[in-house]
Design a protein around this motif. Structure first.
Motif, PDB file in Angstrom:
ATOM      1  N   SER A 147       0.815  -1.226   0.000  1.00 31.81           N
ATOM      2  CA  SER A 147       0.000   0.000   0.000  1.00 31.81           C
ATOM      3  C   SER A 147       0.845   1.271   0.000  1.00 31.81           C
ATOM      4  O   SER A 147       1.998   1.276   0.427  1.00 31.81           O
ATOM      5  N   GLN A 148       0.191   2.361  -0.446  1.00 28.45           N
ATOM      6  CA  GLN A 148       0.801   3.689  -0.249  1.00 28.45           C
ATOM      7  C   GLN A 148       0.149   4.409   0.935  1.00 28.45           C
ATOM      8  O   GLN A 148       0.707   5.348   1.483  1.00 28.45           O
ATOM      9  N   HIS A 149      -1.077   4.012   1.258  1.00 31.63           N
ATOM     10  CA  HIS A 149      -1.847   4.738   2.268  1.00 31.63           C
ATOM     11  C   HIS A 149      -2.484   3.771   3.249  1.00 31.63           C
ATOM     12  O   HIS A 149      -2.773   2.625   2.884  1.00 31.63           O
ATOM     13  N   VAL A 150      -2.729   4.271   4.456  1.00 29.09           N
ATOM     14  CA  VAL A 150      -3.428   3.467   5.466  1.00 29.09           C
ATOM     15  C   VAL A 150      -4.555   4.299   6.064  1.00 29.09           C
ATOM     16  O   VAL A 150      -4.347   5.466   6.425  1.00 29.09           O
ATOM     17  N   LEU A 151      -5.713   3.688   6.156  1.00 32.64           N
ATOM     18  CA  LEU A 151      -6.839   4.314   6.854  1.00 32.64           C
ATOM     19  C   LEU A 151      -7.063   3.519   8.129  1.00 32.64           C
ATOM     20  O   LEU A 151      -7.215   2.293   8.088  1.00 32.64           O
ATOM     21  N   ASN A 211       3.390   6.234   2.996  1.00 30.08           N
ATOM     22  CA  ASN A 211       3.689   7.472   3.714  1.00 30.08           C
ATOM     23  C   ASN A 211       2.469   8.261   4.176  1.00 30.08           C
ATOM     24  O   ASN A 211       2.602   9.350   4.699  1.00 30.08           O
ATOM     25  N   THR A 212       1.276   7.732   4.003  1.00 32.03           N
ATOM     26  CA  THR A 212       0.100   8.477   4.465  1.00 32.03           C
ATOM     27  C   THR A 212      -0.735   7.636   5.401  1.00 32.03           C
ATOM     28  O   THR A 212      -1.086   6.504   5.071  1.00 32.03           O
ATOM     29  N   ARG A 213      -0.993   8.165   6.577  1.00 31.34           N
ATOM     30  CA  ARG A 213      -1.913   7.501   7.500  1.00 31.34           C
ATOM     31  C   ARG A 213      -3.002   8.479   7.851  1.00 31.34           C
ATOM     32  O   ARG A 213      -2.723   9.647   8.101  1.00 31.34           O
ATOM     33  N   GLN A 214      -4.233   7.986   7.889  1.00 31.45           N
ATOM     34  CA  GLN A 214      -5.355   8.819   8.305  1.00 31.45           C
ATOM     35  C   GLN A 214      -6.183   8.042   9.315  1.00 31.45           C
ATOM     36  O   GLN A 214      -6.533   6.889   9.072  1.00 31.45           O
ATOM     37  N   VAL A 261       6.847  -0.558   9.084  1.00 30.01           N
ATOM     38  CA  VAL A 261       6.777  -1.084   7.708  1.00 30.01           C
ATOM     39  C   VAL A 261       7.361  -0.057   6.735  1.00 30.01           C
ATOM     40  O   VAL A 261       8.119  -0.407   5.826  1.00 30.01           O
ATOM     41  N   GLU A 262       7.042   1.211   6.946  1.00 28.93           N
ATOM     42  CA  GLU A 262       7.595   2.237   6.050  1.00 28.93           C
ATOM     43  C   GLU A 262       9.122   2.258   6.130  1.00 28.93           C
ATOM     44  O   GLU A 262       9.810   2.297   5.114  1.00 28.93           O
ATOM     45  N   ASN A 263       9.653   2.177   7.364  1.00 29.70           N
ATOM     46  CA  ASN A 263      11.109   2.263   7.530  1.00 29.70           C
ATOM     47  C   ASN A 263      11.844   1.044   7.006  1.00 29.70           C
ATOM     48  O   ASN A 263      12.942   1.152   6.484  1.00 29.70           O
ATOM     49  N   LYS A 264      11.236  -0.137   7.163  1.00 31.47           N
ATOM     50  CA  LYS A 264      11.971  -1.365   6.867  1.00 31.47           C
ATOM     51  C   LYS A 264      11.599  -2.023   5.542  1.00 31.47           C
ATOM     52  O   LYS A 264      12.404  -2.750   4.961  1.00 31.47           O
ATOM     53  N   LEU A 265      10.363  -1.852   5.120  1.00 32.16           N
ATOM     54  CA  LEU A 265       9.875  -2.688   4.027  1.00 32.16           C
ATOM     55  C   LEU A 265       9.258  -1.940   2.861  1.00 32.16           C
ATOM     56  O   LEU A 265       9.281  -2.429   1.732  1.00 32.16           O
ATOM     57  N   ASN A 266       8.672  -0.784   3.123  1.00 28.03           N
ATOM     58  CA  ASN A 266       7.894  -0.142   2.061  1.00 28.03           C
ATOM     59  C   ASN A 266       7.936   1.372   2.212  1.00 28.03           C
ATOM     60  O   ASN A 266       7.034   1.978   2.786  1.00 28.03           O
ATOM     61  N   ARG A 315      -7.487  14.099   0.522  1.00 24.51           N
ATOM     62  CA  ARG A 315      -6.198  13.987   1.242  1.00 24.51           C
ATOM     63  C   ARG A 315      -5.235  13.051   0.509  1.00 24.51           C
ATOM     64  O   ARG A 315      -4.042  13.307   0.457  1.00 24.51           O
ATOM     65  N   LEU A 316      -5.753  11.966  -0.049  1.00 24.13           N
ATOM     66  CA  LEU A 316      -4.872  11.045  -0.781  1.00 24.13           C
ATOM     67  C   LEU A 316      -4.315  11.735  -2.019  1.00 24.13           C
ATOM     68  O   LEU A 316      -3.147  11.563  -2.365  1.00 24.13           O
ATOM     69  N   GLN A 317      -5.198  12.519  -2.681  1.00 29.88           N
ATOM     70  CA  GLN A 317      -4.721  13.198  -3.885  1.00 29.88           C
ATOM     71  C   GLN A 317      -3.647  14.211  -3.539  1.00 29.88           C
ATOM     72  O   GLN A 317      -2.632  14.311  -4.223  1.00 29.88           O
ATOM     73  N   SER A 318      -3.838  14.932  -2.447  1.00 25.55           N
ATOM     74  CA  SER A 318      -2.818  15.926  -2.112  1.00 25.55           C
ATOM     75  C   SER A 318      -1.525  15.237  -1.661  1.00 25.55           C
ATOM     76  O   SER A 318      -0.426  15.690  -1.970  1.00 25.55           O
ATOM     77  N   ALA A 319      -1.654  14.079  -0.984  1.00 28.49           N
ATOM     78  CA  ALA A 319      -0.443  13.329  -0.594  1.00 28.49           C
ATOM     79  C   ALA A 319       0.284  12.826  -1.832  1.00 28.49           C
ATOM     80  O   ALA A 319       1.518  12.848  -1.904  1.00 28.49           O
TER      81      ALA A 319
END
Ligand SMILES: Nc1ncnc2c1ncn2[C@@H]1O[C@H](COP(=O)(O)OP(=O)(O)OP(=O)(O)O)[C@@H](O)[C@H]1O
Ligand SMILES: [Mg+2]
Length: 285
Positions: free
Chosen positions: A138-142, A174-177, A165-170, A249-253
């Motif tokens: 994924s790029q985003h998490v809700l 970069n977006t969490r909401q 996960v962002e730091n080690k694997l993916n 928000r996803l579009q702006s991210a």
């Protein structure tokens, strides 16, 4: 294709309800939306009135080196497409304990080259190899959060998992909401926890809240969503508004990410020895 995981390590926080209604709202707006049910219990699949298919026609095929994910029949749900879950995921999980076992879904998606605007993963209420597969793809998490103690703790733990996960694997994750669900404005404790999360996570919290709604609780009974059977209810209104805000928000991210140099996703062989124990730890927790 935008890829979003719906995740909270605590149960009953509204993950499945949110996945269905965000997907359905987007379907109504003309988005081509695919949902992948990565919860071995398959509540989303059942809720949409779909019988459990044979394992090789479900998401379980993503985790089988001999299966062809391209042959999974994609099911039609209420305004979106669905790759159903299978209870065989529970048995298969015992063998999925290597660090590289978090990569099955991402690799299957790369092979499939799907033509959707948005892909949503519904996940189970735990850190399992399946929820990690969703996050790695994924790029985003809700993070749906019911503003009560256990759900808030689960939401914060989920947030920390996404950082790991962002730091080690993916690095693309970069977006969490956070999205408040099942909010009861009369409950003081809900107000307290909403304020706590908003203060701590600021703009990572959607302004829109989803209130308790009997029409949402009822959607378990059939294959329809609240947009079909009670489109003027507050459940329909709240999920329509939450989806609009989420998309903005996803579009702006995505615009922010594309204006920066996009980091390369970690290739399977890039999994560092350092990452392995932590991933294993997560899988064993
Ligand atoms: N806004 C709401 N108002 C009323 N009931 C709701 C609302 N959102 C969800 N529910 C109900 O709460 C229960 C839990 O919701 P849901 O299944 O979406 O949570 P979940 O996080 O997916 O649970 P699990 O962790 O078991 O997968 C369901 O019975 C659902 O119908
Ligand atoms: Mg669920």
């Amino acid at each position: 294709m935008t890829v979003l995981s719906v995740c909270n390590h605590k149960g009953g926080t509204g993950k499945t309800t949110t996945t269905i209604h965000v997907a359905a709202a987007l379907g109504l707006s003309g988005w081509r939306t695919l949902v992948i049910d990565l919860d071995p219990q398959g509540f989303l699949t059942h809720t949409m009135g779909i019988e459990e298919p044979p394992s090789d026609q479900s998401v379980a095929a993503f985790f089988d080196a001999d299966a062809d994910p391209g042959r999974i029949p994609i099911q039609e749900a209420a305004g979106f497409d669905l790759i159903p879950s299978s209870s065989t995921l529970t048995r298969r999980m015992r063998d999925l304990n290597k660090p590289t076992d978090v990569l099955w879904v991402r690799e299957a998606l790369q092979r499939l080259d799907l033509e959707y605007d948005l892909l949503l993963f519904d996940t189970a209420a735990a850190v399992t190899v399946y929820s990690l597969n969703a996050l790695v793809a994924s790029q985003h998490v809700l993070i749906p959060v019911l503003p009560e103690y256990q759900s808030v703790v689960g939401g914060e733990q989920t947030y920390q998992t996404t950082q790991l996960v962002e730091n080690k694997l993916n690095p693309r994750l970069n977006t969490r909401q956070f999205l408040f669900t099942q909010v009861d404005a009369r409950k003081r404790i809900h107000k307290t926890y909403r304020e706590y999360i908003r203060e701590k996570y600021g703009e990572k919290v959607l302004d829109t809240i989803v209130r308790t709604s009997t029409s949402l609780a009822k959607t378990r009974d059939g294959a329809t969503t609240v947009f079909d059977h009670d489109s003027s209810s507050r459940g329909a209104l709240d999920y329509a508004n939450a989806t609009d805000e989420l998309v903005a928000r996803l579009q702006s991210a995505s615009e922010d990410a594309s204006s920066e140099e996009a980091p390369a996703a970690a290739a399977p062989n890039d999994l560092s020895a350092e990452a392995a124990p932590e991933v294993s730890e997560m899988l064993n927790s």
